[in-house]
Design a protein around this motif. Sequence first.
Motif, PDB file in Angstrom:
ATOM      1  N   PHE A   1       0.810  -1.116  -0.156  1.00 34.04           N
ATOM      2  CA  PHE A   1      -0.203   0.064  -0.147  1.00 34.04           C
ATOM      3  C   PHE A   1       0.723   1.229   0.050  1.00 34.04           C
ATOM      4  O   PHE A   1       0.491   2.252  -0.754  1.00 34.04           O
ATOM      5  CB  PHE A   1      -0.975   0.069   1.472  1.00 34.04           C
ATOM      6  CG  PHE A   1      -1.937   1.236   1.474  1.00 34.04           C
ATOM      7  CD1 PHE A   1      -2.945   1.228   0.530  1.00 34.04           C
ATOM      8  CD2 PHE A   1      -1.592   2.364   2.161  1.00 34.04           C
ATOM      9  CE1 PHE A   1      -3.993   2.161   0.613  1.00 34.04           C
ATOM     10  CE2 PHE A   1      -2.412   3.149   2.312  1.00 34.04           C
ATOM     11  CZ  PHE A   1      -3.675   3.353   1.266  1.00 34.04           C
ATOM     12  N   VAL A   2       1.998   1.275   0.700  1.00 41.20           N
ATOM     13  CA  VAL A   2       2.604   2.361   0.967  1.00 41.20           C
ATOM     14  C   VAL A   2       3.599   2.610  -0.335  1.00 41.20           C
ATOM     15  O   VAL A   2       3.806   3.924  -0.640  1.00 41.20           O
ATOM     16  CB  VAL A   2       3.686   2.357   2.069  1.00 41.20           C
ATOM     17  CG1 VAL A   2       4.713   3.358   2.177  1.00 41.20           C
ATOM     18  CG2 VAL A   2       2.782   2.486   3.354  1.00 41.20           C
ATOM     19  N   ALA A   3       4.039   1.579  -0.804  1.00 44.54           N
ATOM     20  CA  ALA A   3       4.625   1.569  -2.367  1.00 44.54           C
ATOM     21  C   ALA A   3       3.889   2.407  -3.160  1.00 44.54           C
ATOM     22  O   ALA A   3       4.381   3.183  -4.133  1.00 44.54           O
ATOM     23  CB  ALA A   3       5.212   0.406  -2.826  1.00 44.54           C
ATOM     24  N   LEU A   4       2.600   1.962  -3.224  1.00 43.99           N
ATOM     25  CA  LEU A   4       1.497   2.759  -4.161  1.00 43.99           C
ATOM     26  C   LEU A   4       1.401   4.079  -3.997  1.00 43.99           C
ATOM     27  O   LEU A   4       1.498   5.371  -4.608  1.00 43.99           O
ATOM     28  CB  LEU A   4       0.384   1.979  -4.572  1.00 43.99           C
ATOM     29  CG  LEU A   4       0.397   1.083  -5.723  1.00 43.99           C
ATOM     30  CD1 LEU A   4       1.306   0.122  -5.434  1.00 43.99           C
ATOM     31  CD2 LEU A   4      -0.819   0.722  -5.882  1.00 43.99           C
ATOM     32  N   LEU A   5       1.167   4.367  -2.612  1.00 51.41           N
ATOM     33  CA  LEU A   5       0.937   5.871  -2.004  1.00 51.41           C
ATOM     34  C   LEU A   5       2.179   6.744  -1.949  1.00 51.41           C
ATOM     35  O   LEU A   5       2.167   7.877  -2.377  1.00 51.41           O
ATOM     36  CB  LEU A   5       0.530   5.460  -0.683  1.00 51.41           C
ATOM     37  CG  LEU A   5       0.099   6.963   0.086  1.00 51.41           C
ATOM     38  CD1 LEU A   5      -1.226   7.263  -0.668  1.00 51.41           C
ATOM     39  CD2 LEU A   5      -0.050   6.696   1.525  1.00 51.41           C
ATOM     40  N   GLY A   6       3.343   5.857  -2.088  1.00 53.62           N
ATOM     41  CA  GLY A   6       4.477   6.926  -2.172  1.00 53.62           C
ATOM     42  C   GLY A   6       5.171   7.304  -3.576  1.00 53.62           C
ATOM     43  O   GLY A   6       6.067   7.670  -3.800  1.00 53.62           O
ATOM     44  N   SER A   7       4.162   7.066  -4.572  1.00 51.87           N
ATOM     45  CA  SER A   7       4.755   7.502  -5.723  1.00 51.87           C
ATOM     46  C   SER A   7       4.900   8.910  -5.792  1.00 51.87           C
ATOM     47  O   SER A   7       4.491   9.585  -5.019  1.00 51.87           O
ATOM     48  CB  SER A   7       3.740   7.121  -6.836  1.00 51.87           C
ATOM     49  OG  SER A   7       2.736   6.408  -6.630  1.00 51.87           O
ATOM     50  N   LEU A   8       5.372   9.578  -7.095  1.00 54.65           N
ATOM     51  CA  LEU A   8       5.494  10.952  -7.014  1.00 54.65           C
ATOM     52  C   LEU A   8       4.475  11.645  -6.503  1.00 54.65           C
ATOM     53  O   LEU A   8       3.176  11.504  -6.637  1.00 54.65           O
ATOM     54  CB  LEU A   8       5.869  11.339  -8.524  1.00 54.65           C
ATOM     55  CG  LEU A   8       7.182  10.682  -8.743  1.00 54.65           C
ATOM     56  CD1 LEU A   8       7.520  11.068 -10.527  1.00 54.65           C
ATOM     57  CD2 LEU A   8       8.652  11.021  -8.258  1.00 54.65           C
ATOM     58  N   PRO A   9       4.626  12.775  -5.388  1.00 60.24           N
ATOM     59  CA  PRO A   9       3.571  13.437  -4.721  1.00 60.24           C
ATOM     60  C   PRO A   9       2.593  14.091  -6.052  1.00 60.24           C
ATOM     61  O   PRO A   9       1.241  14.085  -5.520  1.00 60.24           O
ATOM     62  CB  PRO A   9       4.278  14.469  -4.019  1.00 60.24           C
ATOM     63  CG  PRO A   9       5.661  13.990  -3.917  1.00 60.24           C
ATOM     64  CD  PRO A   9       6.102  13.175  -4.955  1.00 60.24           C
ATOM     65  N   ALA A  10       2.984  14.517  -7.130  1.00 63.85           N
ATOM     66  CA  ALA A  10       2.072  15.252  -7.966  1.00 63.85           C
ATOM     67  C   ALA A  10       1.256  14.025  -8.804  1.00 63.85           C
ATOM     68  O   ALA A  10       0.411  14.290  -9.290  1.00 63.85           O
ATOM     69  CB  ALA A  10       2.862  15.959  -9.049  1.00 63.85           C
ATOM     70  N   ARG A  11       1.831  12.781  -8.604  1.00 60.72           N
ATOM     71  CA  ARG A  11       0.907  11.733  -9.289  1.00 60.72           C
ATOM     72  C   ARG A  11       0.396  10.859  -8.164  1.00 60.72           C
ATOM     73  O   ARG A  11       0.093   9.727  -8.598  1.00 60.72           O
ATOM     74  CB  ARG A  11       1.864  10.883 -10.136  1.00 60.72           C
ATOM     75  CG  ARG A  11       2.321  11.945 -11.167  1.00 60.72           C
ATOM     76  CD  ARG A  11       3.501  11.055 -12.139  1.00 60.72           C
ATOM     77  NE  ARG A  11       3.034   9.622 -12.293  1.00 60.72           N
ATOM     78  CZ  ARG A  11       3.706   8.747 -12.721  1.00 60.72           C
ATOM     79  NH1 ARG A  11       4.938   8.924 -12.869  1.00 60.72           N
ATOM     80  NH2 ARG A  11       3.322   7.450 -12.821  1.00 60.72           N
ATOM     81  N   ARG A  12       0.022  11.087  -6.905  1.00 53.98           N
ATOM     82  CA  ARG A  12      -0.409  10.317  -6.215  1.00 53.98           C
ATOM     83  C   ARG A  12      -1.771   9.677  -6.684  1.00 53.98           C
ATOM     84  O   ARG A  12      -2.591  10.413  -6.976  1.00 53.98           O
ATOM     85  CB  ARG A  12      -0.908  10.708  -4.892  1.00 53.98           C
ATOM     86  CG  ARG A  12       0.707  10.938  -3.913  1.00 53.98           C
ATOM     87  CD  ARG A  12       0.160  10.954  -2.475  1.00 53.98           C
ATOM     88  NE  ARG A  12       1.521  10.973  -1.781  1.00 53.98           N
ATOM     89  CZ  ARG A  12       1.900  11.715  -0.738  1.00 53.98           C
ATOM     90  NH1 ARG A  12       0.997  12.377  -0.138  1.00 53.98           N
ATOM     91  NH2 ARG A  12       2.945  11.553  -0.310  1.00 53.98           N
ATOM     92  N   PRO A  13      -2.140   8.360  -6.550  1.00 54.48           N
ATOM     93  CA  PRO A  13      -3.266   7.612  -6.969  1.00 54.48           C
ATOM     94  C   PRO A  13      -4.395   8.273  -6.205  1.00 54.48           C
ATOM     95  O   PRO A  13      -4.451   8.364  -4.899  1.00 54.48           O
ATOM     96  CB  PRO A  13      -3.086   6.208  -6.777  1.00 54.48           C
ATOM     97  CG  PRO A  13      -1.908   6.255  -5.840  1.00 54.48           C
ATOM     98  CD  PRO A  13      -1.124   7.552  -5.729  1.00 54.48           C
ATOM     99  N   ASP A  14      -5.565   8.239  -6.772  1.00 51.84           N
ATOM    100  CA  ASP A  14      -6.773   8.588  -5.990  1.00 51.84           C
ATOM    101  C   ASP A  14      -7.321   7.356  -5.424  1.00 51.84           C
ATOM    102  O   ASP A  14      -7.894   7.508  -4.357  1.00 51.84           O
ATOM    103  CB  ASP A  14      -7.969   9.100  -7.145  1.00 51.84           C
ATOM    104  CG  ASP A  14      -7.539  10.568  -7.887  1.00 51.84           C
ATOM    105  OD1 ASP A  14      -6.842  11.040  -6.802  1.00 51.84           O
ATOM    106  OD2 ASP A  14      -7.919  10.821  -8.762  1.00 51.84           O
TER     107      ASP A  14
END
Length: 97
Positions: free
Chosen positions: A22-35
């Motif tokens: 979960f954190v790996a996906l949430l930690g993507s580039l801040p401008a591209r955080r998944p909804d």
Amino acid sequence: MRQWTRGRLSHGDAEQIANELFVALLGSLPARRPDVIEMTISTAGSRARISATGFLPLPVLQIHGPGALIISCLSHSSGVSLDGHGLWAQLRPEVTT
């Protein structure tokens, strides 16, 4: 995330693995955080697979970073989804002696 996983799998490392996915996906580039991050637990016999999927391709750091190393050490096998939008980890039953 940990509580959700605890209620579905009894494997000792499942909670940590699900959290790292979960954190790996949430930690993507801040401008591209998944909804939305879709978490899935699948079971087949004694095996279980936990996966986390978003709607954007993951940056290389999320695929090969520290979280991915933790996931690969705690799970039997792990990898990246075919479309590059998610990560998964497969667990085997714990051996008790």
